[in-house]
Design a protein around this motif. Structure first.
Motif, PDB file in Angstrom:
ATOM      1  N   ASP A  98      38.168 -21.033  31.051  1.00  0.00           N
ATOM      2  CA  ASP A  98      37.649 -19.676  31.098  1.00  0.00           C
ATOM      3  C   ASP A  98      38.763 -18.778  31.623  1.00  0.00           C
ATOM      4  O   ASP A  98      39.037 -18.721  32.815  1.00  0.00           O
ATOM      5  N   HIS A 110      31.384 -18.116  35.266  1.00  0.00           N
ATOM      6  CA  HIS A 110      31.530 -18.055  33.806  1.00  0.00           C
ATOM      7  C   HIS A 110      30.557 -17.073  33.169  1.00  0.00           C
ATOM      8  O   HIS A 110      30.139 -17.262  32.022  1.00  0.00           O
ATOM      9  N   GLY A 111      30.164 -16.026  33.934  1.00  0.00           N
ATOM     10  CA  GLY A 111      29.220 -15.066  33.388  1.00  0.00           C
ATOM     11  C   GLY A 111      27.811 -15.355  33.879  1.00  0.00           C
ATOM     12  O   GLY A 111      27.617 -16.145  34.801  1.00  0.00           O
ATOM     13  N   VAL A 126      38.825 -15.464  31.201  1.00  0.00           N
ATOM     14  CA  VAL A 126      38.344 -14.082  31.094  1.00  0.00           C
ATOM     15  C   VAL A 126      39.150 -13.162  32.022  1.00  0.00           C
ATOM     16  O   VAL A 126      39.499 -12.046  31.646  1.00  0.00           O
ATOM     17  N   VAL A 127      39.460 -13.649  33.219  1.00  0.00           N
ATOM     18  CA  VAL A 127      40.276 -12.850  34.129  1.00  0.00           C
ATOM     19  C   VAL A 127      41.765 -13.161  33.954  1.00  0.00           C
ATOM     20  O   VAL A 127      42.596 -12.258  33.875  1.00  0.00           O
ATOM     21  N   LYS A 177      37.728  -9.127  29.141  1.00  0.00           N
ATOM     22  CA  LYS A 177      38.459  -8.149  29.957  1.00  0.00           C
ATOM     23  C   LYS A 177      39.712  -7.595  29.268  1.00  0.00           C
ATOM     24  O   LYS A 177      39.598  -6.792  28.366  1.00  0.00           O
ATOM     25  N   GLU A 200      37.705 -22.224  35.547  1.00  0.00           N
ATOM     26  CA  GLU A 200      38.687 -21.145  35.638  1.00  0.00           C
ATOM     27  C   GLU A 200      40.020 -21.826  35.977  1.00  0.00           C
ATOM     28  O   GLU A 200      40.160 -22.356  37.085  1.00  0.00           O
ATOM     29  N   SER A 252      31.188  -9.771  25.130  1.00  0.00           N
ATOM     30  CA  SER A 252      31.447  -9.902  26.572  1.00  0.00           C
ATOM     31  C   SER A 252      31.971 -11.310  26.862  1.00  0.00           C
ATOM     32  O   SER A 252      31.855 -12.218  26.018  1.00  0.00           O
ATOM     33  N   GLY A 253      32.483 -11.472  28.073  1.00  0.00           N
ATOM     34  CA  GLY A 253      32.915 -12.794  28.506  1.00  0.00           C
ATOM     35  C   GLY A 253      31.746 -13.754  28.630  1.00  0.00           C
ATOM     36  O   GLY A 253      31.878 -14.951  28.333  1.00  0.00           O
ATOM     37  N   THR A 254      30.607 -13.239  29.054  1.00  0.00           N
ATOM     38  CA  THR A 254      29.409 -14.089  29.173  1.00  0.00           C
ATOM     39  C   THR A 254      29.037 -14.670  27.817  1.00  0.00           C
ATOM     40  O   THR A 254      28.764 -15.875  27.685  1.00  0.00           O
ATOM     41  N   PRO A 258      33.004 -12.470  42.069  1.00  0.00           N
ATOM     42  CA  PRO A 258      32.763 -12.588  40.641  1.00  0.00           C
ATOM     43  C   PRO A 258      33.106 -11.239  40.039  1.00  0.00           C
ATOM     44  O   PRO A 258      32.555 -10.232  40.447  1.00  0.00           O
TER      45      PRO A 258
HETATM   46  C1  LIG Z   1      35.992 -15.979  34.933  1.00  0.00           C
HETATM   47  C2  LIG Z   1      34.924 -15.136  34.303  1.00  0.00           C
HETATM   48  N1  LIG Z   1      34.263 -15.607  33.246  1.00  0.00           N
HETATM   49  C3  LIG Z   1      33.313 -14.898  32.620  1.00  0.00           C
HETATM   50  C4  LIG Z   1      32.985 -13.637  33.061  1.00  0.00           C
HETATM   51  C5  LIG Z   1      31.913 -12.852  32.372  1.00  0.00           C
HETATM   52  O1  LIG Z   1      32.473 -11.813  31.639  1.00  0.00           O
HETATM   53  P1  LIG Z   1      31.607 -10.511  31.311  1.00  0.00           P
HETATM   54  O2  LIG Z   1      31.398  -9.796  32.602  1.00  0.00           O
HETATM   55  O3  LIG Z   1      32.447  -9.764  30.318  1.00  0.00           O
HETATM   56  O4  LIG Z   1      30.327 -10.990  30.718  1.00  0.00           O
HETATM   57  C6  LIG Z   1      33.661 -13.100  34.163  1.00  0.00           C
HETATM   58  C7  LIG Z   1      33.318 -11.755  34.651  1.00  0.00           C
HETATM   59  O5  LIG Z   1      33.777 -11.308  35.660  1.00  0.00           O
HETATM   60  C8  LIG Z   1      34.645 -13.871  34.818  1.00  0.00           C
HETATM   61  O6  LIG Z   1      35.280 -13.421  35.899  1.00  0.00           O
END
Ligand SMILES: Cc1ncc(COP(=O)(O)O)c(C=O)c1O
Length: 474
Positions: free
Chosen positions: A264, A176-177, A266-267, A292, A231, A147-149, A473
Motif C-alpha cells: 500500500d 489501508h483505508g 498510497v502515501v 494521493k 505499508e 480513492s485509496g480505499t 491515518p
Molecule cells: C496508507 C494508506 N492507504 C490507504 C488510504 C486510503 O486512501 P483514501 O483516503 O484515498 O481512501 C490512506 C489514506 O490516508 C493511507 O494512508
C-alpha cells in the motif's frame, strides 16, 4: 477587517493581541486560539448541525473546533480568519508540489473546458497509466479508482480471485483505508474492530499479525492466504518503522507460499522516490495500491501490478476468475489531468530529493528545539515527512501501541492550537513537506515549536501523561 501582527521574524499574520496575550500567558493556548478564530468557530457551529461531528473526515475532529481554510498556495494557506499558516497537512500528503501548483491548475482548467466526464474512454487515462508504469517498478497494468480505499479493496479482491484463496494477512497498525476488510487492526487494540457497524464474519477472512518475519512465516504456513498487505514505509508513513530486512523477507516468504505481496503506497508512492518505497528498497510487490500524489490533489487511486493478476479485471476474457470493477469516476479526466501534470514534474526525483533534504533538516532542527527547551522529545521520520514524539524514548525503543497512541488529548489540543497561533498547521503532530516548502518555512516552524513548547511548559502540560507519539491515518 482583521488587524495583523507585524511579527515578521516568524511571518506572523495574527491579531495585535496575539503577542501580548502570549507574553502575559493569561489565556490557555486552546482558549486563545478559539478567541482569535471567530469565523472558524462560527463555521464549526454551523457545520455541527449539518455534518455529523461538524467534519467530513474523522482526522479533522479537533478541540476546541477545527480550523477552516479559505484558500491556499504553495506551502501556505489562509484560514477563514485571515491567518496565514504554513501547511504540513498538504492535502493529507497528496500535494507533493504544494497547493495549487500552476502547472496542475492549468492542466485541470484545460481539461475542465474539454470534458468533465465523457462517459467514454479518453486519452488521459492511458497517458496517466503510462506514467505510472514508467515510474513504479512493479506496475505492468493499472486500474484507476476514485480513492485509496477503493484501490485497497480492489487489490484484495484481485488477490483472492487470482489465488483462489480466502484469507488476507495484514500488519497491526498499518492503515489501508476504511472499507470493512481493513477496519480491524489499524488502531489499538489491534485485534478489535476500529469501528462499529461491521458485518459479522468479515474478521475471519482477514488476520492481523505483528510486523515480523516469524509471525509472517507462521501466518503463511497453512497455505490459505491470498495476499499480505502492508505499508512498505512502516505503519502510518513510517511512524512505526519496519524491522530491518522485513520487506525482502516478506517478498521471499510470499513467493515461497504462492501468496501475493501487496504494497500500500498510497502515501509513500511518488514521495519516497518517483517509484515509491519499492524502488528504494529494491523489492517488487505483485500489486501496489496507489492514491494521493497519483492524482495530484484531486480524488483518485489505482491498483497497479503484474499483468497476469491485473488482467483479471479486464472483462469476460478473464474467464471464471474475472473480477468486476465498475465505478462512475474511475480515471476521472480532471484527476487524470492533475495526476499527469504532477507525475510529470515528479518523475526525475529532484522534487522528492529536495523535499526530503529539507525535511531532514527540519527534523534535526525541531529535535534541537526539544533539547534546548529541556523537553524530552524529538522529531523523527523518513523521506519528506516528520513526526513529533514527546518523551524520553526514541521510536526504536517504543512499541507499536506507544508509537500509535497519540498525545494525551489536552496536550494534543494545546500543541495544535499553539502551533496554529504561531502560523503552523501540523497534521496531528506530524507533517508532510512539499516542493513548495522553503528554508524560511522551516525556520518559522522551528521558532513556532520553541514558543509553543515554552507555553506548554508554562501551562504545566508537559508533565501530563506518558511518552507518546503522533496519530496519523492520513
Ligand atoms: C496508507 C494508506 N492507504 C490507504 C488510504 C486510503 O486512501 P483514501 O483516503 O484515498 O481512501 C490512506 C489514506 O490516508 C493511507 O494512508
Amino acid at each position: 477587517m482583521i488587524k495583523v501582527c507585524a511579527g515578521k521574524e516568524h511571518g506572523c499574520m495574527r491579531t495585535e493581541t496575539h503577542h501580548s496575550a502570549k507574553s502575559t500567558g493569561a489565556a490557555g493556548l486552546t482558549a486563545q486560539w478559539a478567541k482569535e478564530n471567530p469565523r472558524s468557530a462560527a463555521l464549526a457551529a454551523r457545520a455541527a448541525a449539518l455534518l455529523p461531528g461538524g467534519v467530513t473526515h474523522d482526522v479533522r475532529l479537533a478541540d476546541p473546533f477545527p480550523v477552516a481554510v479559505a484558500r491556499a498556495a504553495g506551502s501556505r494557506k489562509t484560514d477563514l480568519d485571515g491567518h496565514e499558516l504554513i501547511c504540513y497537512v498538504m492535502g493529507h500528503g497528496a500535494l507533493l508540489l504544494g497547493h495549487s501548483h500552476p502547472a496542475v491548475v492549468a492542466a485541470v482548467r484545460e481539461q475542465a473546458g474539454l470534458a468533465f466526464h465523457p462517459g467514454a474512454c479518453h486519452e488521459l487515462e492511458s497517458d496517466w497509466a503510462e506514467a505510472v508504469t514508467r515510474l513504479v517498478p512493479s506496475a505492468e497494468r493499472v486500474r484507476f479508482t476514485s480513492s485509496g480505499t477503493e484501490a485497497s479493496l480492489l487489490a484484495l479482491r484481485l488477490a483472492r480471485a487470482s489465488t483462489g484463496r480466502p484469507a488476507i494477512v495484514r500488519l497491526a497498525g498499518h492503515f489501508h483505508g476504511w472499507h470493512d476488510q481493513v477496519a480491524t487492526g489499524a488502531d489499538a487494540p489491534f485485534d478489535q474492530p476500529d469501528t462499529a457497524g461491521l458485518p459479522g464474519g468479515v474478521g475471519a477472512a482477514v488476520r492481523t499479525i505483528p510486523a515480523g518475519q516469524d509471525a509472517l512465516a507462521a501466518a503463511l504456513a497453512p497455505g490459505d492466504v491470498a495476499a499480505v498487505i502492508m505499508e512498505p514505509s512502516g505503519a502510518a508513513w513510517a511512524t512505526v518503522p519496519l524491522p530491518d530486512g522485513f520487506l525482502a523477507a516478506a517478498r521471499q516468504l510470499t513467493a515461497e507460499t504462492g501468496t501475493l505481496l501487496v504494497f500500500d503506497e498510497v502515501v509513500s508512492g511518488f514521495r519516497w522516490s518517483p517509484g515509491g518505497v519499492q524502488a528504494v528498497a529494491g523489492v517488487q510487490p505483485d500489486l501496489t495500491v496507489l492514491g494521493k500524489i497519483l492524482a495530484g490533489g484531486m480524488p483518485g487511486g489505482a491498483v497497479a501490478g503484474r499483468a497476469a493478476v491485473m488482467d483479471l479485471v479486464g472483462g469476460p476474457a478473464a474467464g471464471p476468475r474475472r473480477v468486476s470493477h465498475p465505478g462512475t469516476h474511475n480515471a476521472h479526466p480532471l484527476s487524470a489531468a492533475a495526476g499527469l501534470a504532477t507525475l510529470g514534474l515528479a518523475s526525475s526525483g529532484d522534487v522528492q530529493d529536495a523535499a526530503a533534504r529539507l525535511a531532514a533538516a527540519a527534523r534535526e532542527e525541531l529535535t534541537g528545539v526539544f533539547r534546548r527547551r529541556g523537553v524530552p522529545g524529538r522529531a523523527y521520520g523518513e523521506s519528506s515527512t516528520f513526526h513529533l514524539l514527546f518523551g524520553e524514548h526514541g521510536p526504536d525503543e517504543l512499541d507499536l501501541t506507544a508509537l500509535k497512541a497519540g498525545l494525551p488529548p489536552r496536550l494534543n489540543a494545546a500543541l495544535h492550537c499553539g502551533m496554529l497561533l504561531e502560523g503552523v498547521h501540523l497534521f496531528h503532530g506530524s507533517g508532510f513537506l512539499s516542493a513548495a516548502h522553503t528554508e524560511r518555512d522551516v525556520a518559522q516552524t522551528v521558532t513556532a515549536l520553541d514558543r509553543t513548547l515554552a507555553r506548554l511548559q508554562a501551562e504545566g502540560l508537559l508533565t501530563e501523561g506518558r511518552p507518546a507519539g503522533p496519530v496519523a491515518p492520513a
